[in-house]
Write an enzyme that holds these catalytic residues in place. Sequence first.
Site, mmCIF file in Angstrom:
data_model
loop_
_atom_site.group_PDB
_atom_site.id
_atom_site.type_symbol
_atom_site.label_atom_id
_atom_site.label_comp_id
_atom_site.label_asym_id
_atom_site.label_seq_id
_atom_site.Cartn_x
_atom_site.Cartn_y
_atom_site.Cartn_z
ATOM 1 N N THR A 1 12.506 -12.462 -22.843
ATOM 2 C CA THR A 1 12.836 -12.133 -21.315
ATOM 3 C C THR A 1 13.490 -10.833 -21.331
ATOM 4 O OG1 THR A 1 14.521 -12.721 -19.536
ATOM 5 C CG2 THR A 1 14.788 -13.619 -21.898
ATOM 6 N N CYS B 1 9.879 -6.719 -16.684
ATOM 7 C CA CYS B 1 10.168 -8.361 -16.589
ATOM 8 C C CYS B 1 8.798 -8.818 -17.125
ATOM 9 C CB CYS B 1 10.202 -8.737 -15.062
ATOM 10 S SG CYS B 1 10.253 -10.607 -14.913
#
Length: 228
Positions: free
Chosen positions: A83, A195
């Site tokens: 992430t 992202c």
Amino acid sequence: MKTIGLIGGMSWESTAHYYPAINRETARLRGGLHSAPLIIHSLDFAPIEALQRTGDWDGAGRILGEAALGLERAGAELLGLATNTMHIVADAISGSTRLPFLHIADPTRAALLADGFRRVGLLGTRFTLEMPFYRDRLSAGGLEVLVPEVGITDLNAIIYEELCRGIVIDASRRTYQDAIARLAAEGAEAVILGCTEIGMLIDDETSPLPVYDTTDLHAKALVAAALA
């Protein structure tokens, strides 16, 4: 080849992309039936997202640090965090274990510089765009980083309300294309998908600028480190 430890689940949709990316790169480099020795600790994202909303980064750091230590105890020899946003707590993770930790921004920066780019756009959650932890790491390597001046709320909502839930909508793709076009108008030469879910929506074929997908670059860098 060293065993890769991966902290995932934030969201599981993007973590699922890491598994084939890591194994395809391993097979490409090693040939035959080789695949990667890999241990994944997939966290429940809901409690993490709640900590994000309240700004409890210390609490989130403790959870991810415990996950990192658990991976070390399970036999991992190097660590990755699947992430971008939660690299806010990268120091808490690396400080919890003796294992080397590969930051997702580092292979992204290296790839852009190797290709001759210096002025780049960045897309991601509002935390990644508004807080300095990610931009500063990119800038320290010589990149000039541009972020959208408008529409961050919409970009963030698409990530959390759609992509993290496996929902891909054409109208949302257009929203991201418009954001990239605005970054291009400001002088961006390429765009970072900062992202790990955005690659579900945008790629080189659908982007007005060359795309640097952090998920793919990070996965390949983890394999390179495991083989080093």
